[in-house]
Design an enzyme around this catalytic site. Structure first.
Site, PDB file in Angstrom:
ATOM      1  N   CYS A   1       0.835  -1.211   0.000  1.00 14.34           N
ATOM      2  CA  CYS A   1       0.000   0.000   0.000  1.00 14.34           C
ATOM      3  C   CYS A   1       0.870   1.262   0.000  1.00 14.34           C
ATOM      4  O   CYS A   1       1.460   1.612   1.024  1.00 14.34           O
ATOM      5  CB  CYS A   1      -0.921  -0.018   1.223  1.00 14.34           C
ATOM      6  SG  CYS A   1      -1.993   1.423   1.337  1.00 14.34           S
TER       7      CYS A   1
ATOM      8  N   CYS B   1      -0.564   4.126   2.155  1.00 10.98           N
ATOM      9  CA  CYS B   1      -0.362   3.898   3.597  1.00 10.98           C
ATOM     10  C   CYS B   1       1.087   4.171   4.002  1.00 10.98           C
ATOM     11  O   CYS B   1       1.345   4.820   5.011  1.00 10.98           O
ATOM     12  CB  CYS B   1      -0.681   2.450   3.973  1.00 10.98           C
ATOM     13  SG  CYS B   1      -2.228   1.844   3.329  1.00 10.98           S
ATOM     14  N   ASP B   2       2.020   3.629   3.227  1.00 13.12           N
ATOM     15  CA  ASP B   2       3.406   3.550   3.706  1.00 13.12           C
ATOM     16  C   ASP B   2       4.407   4.413   2.935  1.00 13.12           C
ATOM     17  O   ASP B   2       5.552   4.530   3.357  1.00 13.12           O
ATOM     18  CB  ASP B   2       3.868   2.086   3.668  1.00 13.12           C
ATOM     19  CG  ASP B   2       3.008   1.214   4.586  1.00 13.12           C
ATOM     20  OD1 ASP B   2       2.536   1.734   5.612  1.00 13.12           O
ATOM     21  OD2 ASP B   2       2.795   0.034   4.276  1.00 13.12           O
TER      22      ASP B   2
HETATM   23  P1  FAD Z   1     -11.030  -5.379   5.803  1.00 15.14           P
HETATM   24  O1  FAD Z   1     -10.318  -4.551   6.784  1.00 15.14           O
HETATM   25  O2  FAD Z   1     -10.245  -6.217   4.857  1.00 15.14           O
HETATM   26  O3  FAD Z   1     -12.056  -6.279   6.618  1.00 15.14           O
HETATM   27  C1  FAD Z   1     -12.798  -7.286   6.005  1.00 15.14           C
HETATM   28  C2  FAD Z   1     -13.151  -8.320   7.059  1.00 15.14           C
HETATM   29  O4  FAD Z   1     -14.091  -9.223   6.502  1.00 15.14           O
HETATM   30  C3  FAD Z   1     -11.954  -9.151   7.519  1.00 15.14           C
HETATM   31  O5  FAD Z   1     -11.798  -9.015   8.917  1.00 15.14           O
HETATM   32  C4  FAD Z   1     -12.302 -10.569   7.103  1.00 15.14           C
HETATM   33  O6  FAD Z   1     -11.889 -11.544   8.070  1.00 15.14           O
HETATM   34  C5  FAD Z   1     -13.823 -10.512   7.012  1.00 15.14           C
HETATM   35  N1  FAD Z   1     -14.381 -11.469   6.066  1.00 15.14           N
HETATM   36  C6  FAD Z   1     -14.064 -11.631   4.754  1.00 15.14           C
HETATM   37  N2  FAD Z   1     -14.810 -12.584   4.193  1.00 15.14           N
HETATM   38  C7  FAD Z   1     -15.632 -13.056   5.181  1.00 15.14           C
HETATM   39  C8  FAD Z   1     -16.639 -14.053   5.216  1.00 15.14           C
HETATM   40  N3  FAD Z   1     -16.934 -14.772   4.145  1.00 15.14           N
HETATM   41  N4  FAD Z   1     -17.294 -14.286   6.384  1.00 15.14           N
HETATM   42  C9  FAD Z   1     -16.988 -13.568   7.501  1.00 15.14           C
HETATM   43  N5  FAD Z   1     -16.037 -12.606   7.520  1.00 15.14           N
HETATM   44  C10 FAD Z   1     -15.360 -12.349   6.379  1.00 15.14           C
HETATM   45  N6  FAD Z   1      -5.143   1.991   5.509  1.00 15.14           N
HETATM   46  C11 FAD Z   1      -4.954   3.231   6.008  1.00 15.14           C
HETATM   47  O7  FAD Z   1      -5.876   4.056   5.970  1.00 15.14           O
HETATM   48  N7  FAD Z   1      -3.759   3.597   6.570  1.00 15.14           N
HETATM   49  C12 FAD Z   1      -2.708   2.734   6.687  1.00 15.14           C
HETATM   50  O8  FAD Z   1      -1.638   3.089   7.190  1.00 15.14           O
HETATM   51  C13 FAD Z   1      -2.895   1.410   6.197  1.00 15.14           C
HETATM   52  N8  FAD Z   1      -1.901   0.507   6.300  1.00 15.14           N
HETATM   53  C14 FAD Z   1      -2.132  -0.794   5.941  1.00 15.14           C
HETATM   54  C15 FAD Z   1      -1.141  -1.735   6.190  1.00 15.14           C
HETATM   55  C16 FAD Z   1      -1.364  -3.051   5.897  1.00 15.14           C
HETATM   56  C17 FAD Z   1      -0.292  -4.066   6.203  1.00 15.14           C
HETATM   57  C18 FAD Z   1      -2.594  -3.449   5.276  1.00 15.14           C
HETATM   58  C19 FAD Z   1      -2.846  -4.904   4.936  1.00 15.14           C
HETATM   59  C20 FAD Z   1      -3.569  -2.508   4.990  1.00 15.14           C
HETATM   60  C21 FAD Z   1      -3.353  -1.169   5.327  1.00 15.14           C
HETATM   61  N9  FAD Z   1      -4.322  -0.190   5.099  1.00 15.14           N
HETATM   62  C22 FAD Z   1      -4.148   1.068   5.588  1.00 15.14           C
HETATM   63  C23 FAD Z   1      -5.559  -0.494   4.343  1.00 15.14           C
HETATM   64  C24 FAD Z   1      -6.727  -0.787   5.274  1.00 15.14           C
HETATM   65  O9  FAD Z   1      -6.352  -1.808   6.172  1.00 15.14           O
HETATM   66  C25 FAD Z   1      -7.946  -1.212   4.456  1.00 15.14           C
HETATM   67  O10 FAD Z   1      -8.248  -0.250   3.470  1.00 15.14           O
HETATM   68  C26 FAD Z   1      -9.166  -1.380   5.361  1.00 15.14           C
HETATM   69  O11 FAD Z   1      -8.903  -2.307   6.392  1.00 15.14           O
HETATM   70  C27 FAD Z   1     -10.387  -1.839   4.573  1.00 15.14           C
HETATM   71  O12 FAD Z   1     -11.437  -2.079   5.451  1.00 15.14           O
HETATM   72  P2  FAD Z   1     -12.642  -3.066   5.101  1.00 15.14           P
HETATM   73  O13 FAD Z   1     -13.498  -3.079   6.303  1.00 15.14           O
HETATM   74  O14 FAD Z   1     -13.211  -2.712   3.794  1.00 15.14           O
HETATM   75  O15 FAD Z   1     -11.973  -4.500   4.869  1.00 15.14           O
END
Ligand code: FAD
Ligand code: NAP
Length: 318
Positions: free
Chosen positions: A134, A137-138
């Protein structure tokens, strides 16, 4: 019957849960297969969530989010959802992987996505300590430093251009001479004085110490030459899997319209093409893939779900 089922407990799902329960929906269940918190809990440094002035880990950022939601009545079920379907009428079926089925009036899909790994030595070991997927992010952590980008698609080249605005130099390492990225994007990257291409090249290894990445070893496939690139940051963009499996029906079609890349098509209110079904966060089209955006989407989708369920009740459809 649930008023609302939320699939996924990352920033989008948790915020949807907060807004839905605080906004008056009853019987709201968030299905999360693991601990709530989502992808950001893998991060060791977050410094771009508004209002959080210290650099925090992803775990620290997320630790109080579930507590806040539960206060307003959100229920968390640690369960994996296999499929969301709508076999007849207006009700959705939430099919869980243990075989049970729960009925819901509305659904918010917030299942996120997963960046693919390239598979070189050290990629896992240094993930979050110099290896990143990302740039938004980084990238800032490498201000005025040299970094490497791995990949030759649109994401790799667009992110290389983003990094070139921050870093002193960006090496793009791609395993072929031809790019998957759009020709206009390739042209812009080639014209950027801070971007240097290393083509026909594969990363053998990323190495470093307890402090993080110190460099990477690359093998040129055409000449057999080995290049040792001393950079502290390596950004891997070799494809992305949208976690859309829950929307896939038995016949292979999707419950709602999807983009060609498998993201859920939504409007500005996070409504999908299927009435009562919303998508939020990284699973939706054009997601900026940031916590603040996922949280905003979750709030937006929940407001839509409240209005939709109210309409069902008003018109005595449920
Ligand atoms: P997610 O956070 O991916 O959550 C989805 C959830 O759904 C997961 O917990 C998963 O277990 C669950 N799930 C999926 N399928 C199923 C299913 N079939 N049944 C039940 N549960 C399920 N963003 C920033 O703003 N700043 C940063 O500094 C930053 N750094 C990052 C660093 C890393 C290493 C990573 C990996 C990401 C980073 N991001 C950062 C990006 C950020 O984490 C994502 O944009 C954000 O988490 C997206 O949120 P979300 O809720 O859409 O999805
Ligand atoms: P992608 O198009 O699949 O490109 C992945 C790149 O990574 C390819 O160049 C591939 O090399 C390389 N790669 C794959 N596995 C690798 C490995 N193990 N080691 C080294 N290199 C590896 O993925 P993407 O860039 O994430 O894009 C996904 C989709 O979203 C695409 O359809 C893209 O067009 C679209 N997208 C569009 C935009 C836009 O329109 N603005 C922006 C971003 C993404 P090869 O080429 O040799 O296979």
């Amino acid at each position: 019957m649930l008023d609302l089922a939320i699939i996924g407990g990352g920033p989008a799902g948790l915020t949807a849960g907060l807004y839905a329960t605080r906004g008056g929906l009853e019987n709201v269940v968030m299905y999360e297969r693991g601990m709530p918190g989502g992808a950001i809990t893998q991060s060791s440094e977050v410094e771009n969530y508004p209002g959080v002035t210290e650099v925090v880990t992803g775990m620290e950022l997320m630790q109080d989010w579930p507590k806040q939601c539960m206060r307003f009545g959100l229920k968390h079920e640690m369960a994996e959802v296999k499929r969301v379907s709508r076999p007849e009428g207006l009700c959705f079926n939430i099919e869980l992987s243990d075989g049970s089925v729960v009925k819901a009036k509305s659904v918010i899909v917030a299942t996120g996505g997963t960046p693919r790994k390239a598979g070189f030595k050290g990629e896992e070991e240094f993930f979050g300590r110099g290896v990143s997927t990302c740039a938004t992010c980084d990238g800032f952590f490498y201000k005025d430093k040299e970094v490497a980008v791995v990949g030759g698609g649109d994401t790799a080249l667009e992110e290389a251009l983003y990094l070139a605005n921050i870093c002193s130099k960006v090496y793009v390492i791609h395993r072929r001479e031809q790019f998957r990225a759009a020709p206009a994007t390739v042209r812009r990257a080639k014209e950027n004085g801070k971007i240097e291409f290393i083509l026909n090249a594969v990363v053998d290894e990323v190495y470093g110490d307890a402090m993080g990445v110190q460099g990477l070893k690359i093998e040129k496939r055409d000449t057999g030459e080995t290049i040792d690139l001393k950079v502290p940051g390596v950004f891997v963009f070799v494809g992305y899997d949208v976690n859309n499996a829950v929307l896939k029906q038995e016949d292979g079609s999707f419950l709602c319209n999807m983009t060609e890349w498998g993201e859920v098509v939504v409007d500005l209110a996070m409504r999908s093409s299927e009435e009562g079904l919303f998508a939020a966060g990284d699973v939706r089209m054009m997601a900026p893939k940031q916590v603040v955006c996922a949280a905003g989407d979750g709030a937006n989708a929940a407001l839509g779900a409240i209005a939709y369920v109210e309409k069902l009740h008003r018109e005595k459809l449920c």
